[in-house]
Design a protein around this motif. Structure first.
Motif, short mmCIF file in Angstrom:
data_model
loop_
_atom_site.label_atom_id
_atom_site.label_comp_id
_atom_site.label_asym_id
_atom_site.label_seq_id
_atom_site.Cartn_x
_atom_site.Cartn_y
_atom_site.Cartn_z
N UNK A 2 0.81 -1.21 0.00
CA UNK A 2 0.00 0.00 0.00
C UNK A 2 0.85 1.26 0.00
N UNK A 3 2.17 1.11 -0.13
CA UNK A 3 3.06 2.27 -0.17
C UNK A 3 3.41 2.82 1.20
N UNK A 4 3.17 2.05 2.26
CA UNK A 4 3.49 2.48 3.61
C UNK A 4 4.73 1.74 4.11
N UNK A 5 5.41 2.34 5.10
CA UNK A 5 6.54 1.68 5.73
C UNK A 5 6.08 1.08 7.06
N UNK A 6 6.04 -0.25 7.17
CA UNK A 6 5.56 -0.88 8.40
C UNK A 6 6.59 -0.81 9.52
N UNK A 7 6.11 -0.72 10.72
CA UNK A 7 6.99 -0.72 11.88
C UNK A 7 6.36 -1.48 13.02
N UNK A 8 7.17 -1.82 14.01
CA UNK A 8 6.65 -2.55 15.16
C UNK A 8 7.44 -2.21 16.41
N UNK A 9 6.73 -1.92 17.48
CA UNK A 9 7.36 -1.67 18.78
C UNK A 9 6.95 -2.79 19.72
N UNK A 10 7.91 -3.60 20.12
CA UNK A 10 7.63 -4.73 21.00
C UNK A 10 7.29 -4.23 22.40
N UNK A 11 6.14 -4.62 22.89
CA UNK A 11 5.72 -4.25 24.25
C UNK A 11 6.13 -5.35 25.24
N UNK A 12 5.84 -6.60 24.89
CA UNK A 12 6.20 -7.70 25.79
C UNK A 12 6.06 -9.03 25.07
N UNK A 13 6.90 -9.98 25.47
CA UNK A 13 6.74 -11.40 25.11
C UNK A 13 6.80 -12.16 26.42
N UNK A 14 5.73 -12.86 26.73
CA UNK A 14 5.68 -13.55 28.01
C UNK A 14 5.12 -14.96 27.85
N UNK A 15 5.51 -15.82 28.76
CA UNK A 15 5.02 -17.19 28.78
C UNK A 15 4.04 -17.34 29.94
N UNK A 16 2.88 -17.93 29.66
CA UNK A 16 1.85 -18.11 30.69
C UNK A 16 0.92 -19.23 30.27
N UNK A 17 0.11 -19.75 31.19
CA UNK A 17 -0.85 -20.80 30.81
C UNK A 17 -1.92 -20.23 29.87
N UNK A 18 -2.30 -21.01 28.89
CA UNK A 18 -3.35 -20.60 27.95
C UNK A 18 -4.69 -20.51 28.67
N UNK A 19 -5.49 -19.49 28.31
CA UNK A 19 -6.84 -19.42 28.87
C UNK A 19 -7.77 -20.32 28.06
N UNK A 20 -9.03 -20.34 28.42
CA UNK A 20 -9.97 -21.28 27.79
C UNK A 20 -10.12 -21.01 26.29
N UNK A 21 -10.21 -19.73 25.90
CA UNK A 21 -10.34 -19.39 24.48
C UNK A 21 -9.11 -19.81 23.69
N UNK A 22 -7.94 -19.53 24.24
CA UNK A 22 -6.69 -19.88 23.57
C UNK A 22 -6.53 -21.39 23.43
N UNK A 23 -6.93 -22.12 24.46
CA UNK A 23 -6.88 -23.59 24.38
C UNK A 23 -7.78 -24.09 23.26
N UNK A 24 -8.97 -23.51 23.16
CA UNK A 24 -9.92 -23.95 22.13
C UNK A 24 -9.41 -23.61 20.74
#
Length: 264
Positions: A106-128
């Motif tokens: 689309x002619x844009x320059x993409x960027x990303x700012x990492x806020x956090x990467x964490x490990x935790x137990x999956x909740x019910x929605x994520x498990x499904x």
């Protein structure tokens, strides 16, 4: 064209049918936009210039611009000329997976700012969604995505253990996790998308510069590999004036397009 007061912006077309001048102006400008005459993000000429070109009043030009806005071709903000959004480039559901690839197309320059990467137990929605057993540890990624330096979307993605371990090892300044994972053999083959509105929470508001409770355009997505195994579950929340989705369907096939919206 002429724009007499008695005609109130209209003329009699061949066959005796009355046709609004503003529609003819909008159709002509729409054709030029579709042919790339102004480019994505380009600015249309000023009202006065357009009025002179078409021999109509500024009121007729404003009506034409209003029609182009409703058709999703232009956007305007106070104090600026109309900006061309352009016509959406249809993408397959697989292509839609990569924010980075779409932004560059689309002619844009993409960027990303990492806020956090964490490990935790999956909740019910994520498990499904990821087909995991209760209590399975998942990797949760949060990033602010930008378009040419402007905040556009908050990305919250959950990865199952095997994929998450690869994500955790990627450099913090990685722009496209999709591309990086593909280079390591994790292939994104299919996805299920749900698009709706949701209120901005406190983190959304802080990162995107909006107010808590403001409506955001949300895309929730479960992606699978060629074997049909889930490899990510994502909740992406866009500022509504940065992106729009267009769905095309037919008896033979369907496609989903993402396009810039607003002054992008």
């Amino acid at each position: 064209m002429t724009d007499g007061a008695a005609g109130a912006g209209r003329r009699t077309a061949p066959g005796g049918k009355e046709q609004a001048l503003y529609r003819k102006v909008a159709a002509d400008l729409g054709r030029e936009i579709g042919e790339g005459g102004y480019g994505s993000g380009g600015r249309l000429p000023a009202e006065g210039e357009l009025a002179e070109r078409y021999g109509v009043s500024r009121g007729t030009i404003r009506q034409a611009m209003a029609l182009l806005r409703t058709e999703g071709l232009v956007a305007s903000r106070r104090g600026t000329r109309r900006v061309v959004i352009g016509t959406p480039r249809p993408q397959s559901f697989g292509e839609l997976l990569s924010f980075t690839r779409w932004a560059r197309s689309a002619g844009e320059e993409p960027g990303g700012l990492l806020i956090a990467v964490e490990t935790r137990p999956a909740d019910a929605t994520e498990c499904a969604q990821l087909r995991l057993s209760e209590g399975t540890e998942v990797h949760h990624l949060r990033r602010l995505r930008t378009l040419s330096g402007r905040p556009a979307m908050v990305e919250r993605t959950v990865f199952p253990p095997a994929v998450g371990e690869l994500v955790a090892e990627l450099p913090p300044d990685t722009v496209s996790y999709t591309v990086a994972l593909e280079e390591q053999g994790v292939l994104f083959a299919d996805a299920q998308h749900t698009i709706d509105l949701c209120p901005a929470d406190a983190e959304d508001a802080r990162l995107l510069g909006c107010r808590p409770g403001d409506p955001l355009l949300r895309e929730r997505r479960c992606s699978t590999d060629p074997a049909g195994t889930p490899i990510e579950w994502s909740d992406d929340r866009y500022l509504p004036d940065t992106v729009a989705f267009t769905v095309h369907s037919s008896a033979a096939s369907g496609s989903l397009a993402r396009r810039p919206a607003g002054d992008t």
